[in-house]
Motif scaffolding. Structure first.
Motif, PDB file in Angstrom:
ATOM      1  N   LEU A   1     -34.153 -29.746  11.727  1.00 34.36           N
ATOM      2  CA  LEU A   1     -34.460 -30.376  10.569  1.00 34.36           C
ATOM      3  C   LEU A   1     -34.375 -31.864  10.962  1.00 34.36           C
ATOM      4  O   LEU A   1     -35.017 -32.842  10.334  1.00 34.36           O
TER       5      LEU A   1
ATOM      6  N   TYR B   1     -37.842 -32.599   5.735  1.00 34.71           N
ATOM      7  CA  TYR B   1     -36.489 -32.450   5.468  1.00 34.71           C
ATOM      8  C   TYR B   1     -35.934 -33.923   5.147  1.00 34.71           C
ATOM      9  O   TYR B   1     -34.967 -34.045   4.429  1.00 34.71           O
TER      10      TYR B   1
ATOM     11  N   ILE C   1     -34.190 -31.965  -2.158  1.00 29.87           N
ATOM     12  CA  ILE C   1     -33.642 -30.773  -1.370  1.00 29.87           C
ATOM     13  C   ILE C   1     -33.441 -29.451  -1.946  1.00 29.87           C
ATOM     14  O   ILE C   1     -33.377 -28.506  -1.427  1.00 29.87           O
TER      15      ILE C   1
ATOM     16  N   LEU D   1     -29.817 -26.356   5.889  1.00 31.92           N
ATOM     17  CA  LEU D   1     -30.205 -27.387   4.981  1.00 31.92           C
ATOM     18  C   LEU D   1     -29.037 -27.503   3.896  1.00 31.92           C
ATOM     19  O   LEU D   1     -28.643 -28.683   3.617  1.00 31.92           O
TER      20      LEU D   1
END
Length: 299
Positions: free
Chosen positions: A71, A77, A252, A272
């Protein structure tokens, strides 16, 4: 007698119910998602490897930290997290600017009108959230209500592109989350001591000075509560950016959906989600700290 000894008392039962609820519907799902975030993706059902392996009477725990490291190395991200925080912050600010005057007017209205205004704020939420967002597609699209009206009045010659832009996302979010800002503000403002406002007026203060020095500081708790109720869910919002936003709208929630259901990379999606929860824990902890201080001050 011995059986009675093990039966919890009324106080323990009352306190235990919310803790049991939290354990079942928050801690257990969170632990499952955290476990998946430390596994490796694989083509199987389920699509991730086991974290705990018991072979030959030996329990092995294999924690894969690569998902979290991945990430930090992918700009997608980081941009999604930043985009979510940015959109949530601006949306919260817009909700506050629109919601404060509405809550103030509701708090100052007479009792009969208060009920009507409260119903007007609450009534839209009685309709399905998805249907209300779909309705905005019909309003904002190129041949939608707004463009047809403006072209009919001769204000514009060509339709304004509103759908599939960040503008449409802000419109949808502010529309959907405005009640979450108005109601805590209204609950705070309706309890405001009117004698303070009269005293300020008797001492010669102008209305705007009375507002800045008395009303606004005393409504701080409502502003913070409303802002938290808007900001926190908007960070993880998926439906509105998916239906009203375009490819430039990076949040997100959209990335989570793509990783879970399009790429079927559950470990990355779980990582995430864990990082998003960690980010949200900062404003939640601050709000909890502020509430504790307020309660200590009121005691």
């Amino acid at each position: 007698m011995r059986i009675k000894k093990y039966i919890p008392g009324g106080r323990t039962l009352v306190i235990g119910i919310p803790y049991t609820w939290l354990a079942l519907f928050f801690m257990v799902p969170f632990a499952l998602v955290a476990k998946i975030s430390f596994s490796e993706a694989q083509i199987a059902i389920p699509p991730y490897s086991d974290v705990f392996r018991y072979v030959d009477e030996t329990l092995t725990v294999v924690l894969n930290l690569g998902n979290y490291l991945f990430l930090t190395g992918d700009d997608l991200y980081i941009a999604a997290y930043w985009g979510s925080v940015q959109i949530a912050f601006i949306s919260t600010l817009l909700c506050l600017l629109l919601g404060y005057p509405m809550a103030y007017a509701m708090a100052r209205a007479d009792d009969k009108l208060k009920t009507v205004l409260l119903l007007l704020v609450l009534l839209p939420s009685w309709t399905s959230f998805l249907i209300r967002i779909y309705a905005w597609i019909g309003i904002l699209k190129n041949n939608g209500l707004i463009n047809n009206l403006l072209m009919g009045l001769g204000v514009i010659d060509d339709p304004i592109i509103m759908l599939n832009t960040n503008f449409a996302v802000y419109v949808g979010i502010v529309y959907a989350y405005l009640p979450f800002m108005v109601l805590p503000l209204y609950a705070n403002l309706v309890k405001l001591d009117g004698s303070l406002l009269e005293a300020s007026s008797d001492l010669g203060a102008r209305p705007w000075k009375t507002f800045l020095t008395i009303t606004l500081p005393l409504s701080k708790a409502g502003i913070i509560a409303g802002s938290m109720l808007v900001f926190i869910p908007v960070v993880g919002e998926f439906v509105i950016p998916e239906l009203l936003g375009g490819p430039e709208t990076l949040m997100i929630g959209k990335v989570l959906w793509q990783e879970f259901f399009n790429n079927r990379d559950w470990p990355i999606a779980a990582a995430l989600a864990i990082v998003m929860l960690a980010l949200l824990s900062v404003p939640i902890a601050w709000f909890h700290h502020y509430q504790s201080k307020e309660m200590e001050g009121a005691a």
